[in-house]
Design a protein around this motif. Structure first.
Motif, PDB file in Angstrom:
ATOM      1  N   SER A 264      43.010  41.478  42.876  1.00  0.00           N
ATOM      2  CA  SER A 264      42.382  42.752  43.222  1.00  0.00           C
ATOM      3  C   SER A 264      43.156  43.887  42.555  1.00  0.00           C
ATOM      4  CB  SER A 264      42.399  42.942  44.741  1.00  0.00           C
ATOM      5  OG  SER A 264      43.736  43.113  45.197  1.00  0.00           O
ATOM      6  N   LEU A 271      40.861  36.559  44.107  1.00  0.00           N
ATOM      7  CA  LEU A 271      39.514  36.010  44.265  1.00  0.00           C
ATOM      8  C   LEU A 271      39.405  34.724  43.443  1.00  0.00           C
ATOM      9  CD1 LEU A 271      37.358  39.255  44.013  1.00  0.00           C
ATOM     10  CD2 LEU A 271      38.132  38.061  46.072  1.00  0.00           C
ATOM     11  N   ARG A 282      38.569  34.239  48.972  1.00  0.00           N
ATOM     12  CA  ARG A 282      39.615  35.259  48.847  1.00  0.00           C
ATOM     13  C   ARG A 282      40.894  34.752  49.509  1.00  0.00           C
ATOM     14  NH1 ARG A 282      38.094  41.138  50.834  1.00  0.00           N
ATOM     15  NH2 ARG A 282      37.317  39.913  52.590  1.00  0.00           N
ATOM     16  N   TYR A 284      44.855  35.963  50.379  1.00  0.00           N
ATOM     17  CA  TYR A 284      45.711  37.140  50.479  1.00  0.00           C
ATOM     18  C   TYR A 284      47.140  36.792  50.051  1.00  0.00           C
ATOM     19  CZ  TYR A 284      41.861  39.215  53.087  1.00  0.00           C
ATOM     20  OH  TYR A 284      40.635  39.702  53.447  1.00  0.00           O
ATOM     21  N   PHE A 296      34.696  35.868  50.364  1.00  0.00           N
ATOM     22  CA  PHE A 296      34.422  37.184  49.780  1.00  0.00           C
ATOM     23  C   PHE A 296      32.926  37.340  49.517  1.00  0.00           C
ATOM     24  CE2 PHE A 296      34.445  40.208  46.124  1.00  0.00           C
ATOM     25  CZ  PHE A 296      35.021  41.285  46.782  1.00  0.00           C
TER      26      PHE A 296
END
Length: 415
Positions: A264, A271, A282, A284, A296
């Motif tokens: 991102s 992603l 997605r 993190y 996502f």
């Protein structure tokens, strides 16, 4: 003599009347007889062919062990997904001078890409030059690919070096000026007990410290990508490579054909395109959600390949196969019918099956939250075929392809 016998004896003799209709009746009876003979002959012939064919298909080995996959009904191609021919406004560049420019990056106005013959090339002032190659010849056939190498994802690092994901060799750093290559992660090295068989795409942090990359399968190689899709193999992974510590970590497992990856803009999540499932996951990598994962975008209108940032803060997603709705989607039809898949691949090669997949190139722009902003189509792949990536640079989309002999360029002001 009883009464019934008496009546039969007294019944008057009626001579047979011959009319002009008799030949027609005979012809009708003859036609019926011929029809019966034809049906019997046809059914016998069909049985004589079908029974051995079924026998052969039972005896033949199937190269895949397909699993049933549950997909939602494809989204309707309406609104921003309404079919159009905007991709046909693209121009083909360097046609027949390169093959399979899967992924594209730029340093200034110089373009770099990897091609089907194992080369990493640069295009400067319209001229193509070979920068490096990771594998070695011969190249050109399916059998040659593992030794020839196949550079797929390509990125630019903070010092204008290139980071390349080669499907067969692993992760490499390439000096675009000297052509020097440096191996970062080898496919010969087991990662948490599992081999890397299909290194696909990568994304790099701005400081160059972390590289996130996909291994599409530990079972299937790139040359067998259709087997990977049709089998529904769920052995794909998302991995992280630390360029300082040289450590490799597995971040996600159980993915069905993880393909393109993109950090991102804030670099708080990655992603991952999950091609077989037509969705984007997605993961993190920082913040309160670090280590967590969610969906996502799910139930996309096609099979997503690479994903790249757009200038609007969103993402460009390329798809070379769509799930038409309204219409017939071969992928969806076969998803829960593994017995049909077995039959197909017992009788037909991957190349033959590929010919039955309709050509349709689709590029969508997603917002930062995953909603559809716009879409560019080329039904039947008239101009843009087998699209793999959309790389935005200086007001244009440069469209990569995993097998076409050209790069396409689309002026965004014209669409």
């Amino acid at each position: 003599m009883n009464e019934a016998e008496g009546l039969r004896q007294r019944r008057p003799f009626r001579p047979q009347v011959i009319t002009e209709d008799s030949p027609a009746q005979e012809a009708k009876e003859g036609s019926t007889y011929s029809s019966k003979v034809f049906r019997v002959t046809f059914l016998t012939l069909a049985a004589s062919l079908t029974v051995p064919l079924l026998g052969v298909t039972v005896l033949l080995d199937c190269p895949i062990d397909p699993q049933p996959i549950s997909l939602k009904e494809p989204p309707l191609l309406t609104g921003v997904l309404e079919p159009n021919i905007k991709l046909r406004k693209a121009e083909r560049l360097w046609e027949n001078q390169l093959v399979g420019p899967e992924s594209i990056v730029n340093i200034g106005d110089v373009l770099f890409t990897g091609t089907a013959d194992g080369k990493i090339i640069k295009i400067e002032d319209g001229e193509i030059q070979t920068v490096a190659r990771i594998g070695h010849g011969p190249c050109g056939t399916r059998e040659d690919e593992p030794t020839c190498g196949r550079p797929l994802g390509i990125r630019v690092g903070p010092n204008n070096t290139l980071f390349v994901a080669d499907a067969y060799y692993g992760l490499y750093e390439v000096n675009p000026g000297t052509g020097e290559t440096k191996m970062l992660v080898s496919t010969k090295t087991l990662i948490e007990g599992q081999k890397l068989s299909f290194v696909n795409d990568l994304t790099v942090t701005r400081d160059g410290r972390k590289i996130y990359f996909t291994d599409s399968s530990s079972k299937w190689q790139r040359r067998d990508y259709l087997f990977l899709i049709m089998e529904g193999t769920d052995d794909g992974r998302l991995l992280e490579y630390d360029t300082v510590t040289k450590e490799v970590k597995v971040l996600m497992v159980g993915l069905r054909f993880p393909n393109g990856v993109q950090l991102s803009p804030a670099e708080d999540f990655v992603l991952v395109q999950e091609t077989t499932m037509a969705r984007i996951r997605r993961y993190y990598v920082s913040g309160l959600m670090k280590g967590g994962a969610d969906m996502f975008v799910e139930n996309m209108p096609g099979l997503p390949d690479n994903i790249r940032l757009s200038s609007s803060g969103g993402y460009w997603v390329a798809m070379s196969a769509v799930r038409p709705n309204p219409g017939f989607s071969l992928l969806d039809f076969l998803s829960e019918k593994p017995w049909i898949k077995r039959m197909i691949f017992k009788l037909l090669s991957q190349e033959t099956v590929t010919k039955f997949v309709p050509k349709y190139s689709l590029v969508v722009e997603l917002s930062e939250t995953g909603s559809y902003r716009r879409s560019f189509h080329d039904p039947n792949g008239v101009t843009v075929a087998y699209v793999s990536e959309a790389h935005e640079h200086n007001g244009y989309l440069y469209l990569g392809s995993f097998r076409s002999p050209f790069i396409c360029r689309l002026n965004l002001q014209h669409v």
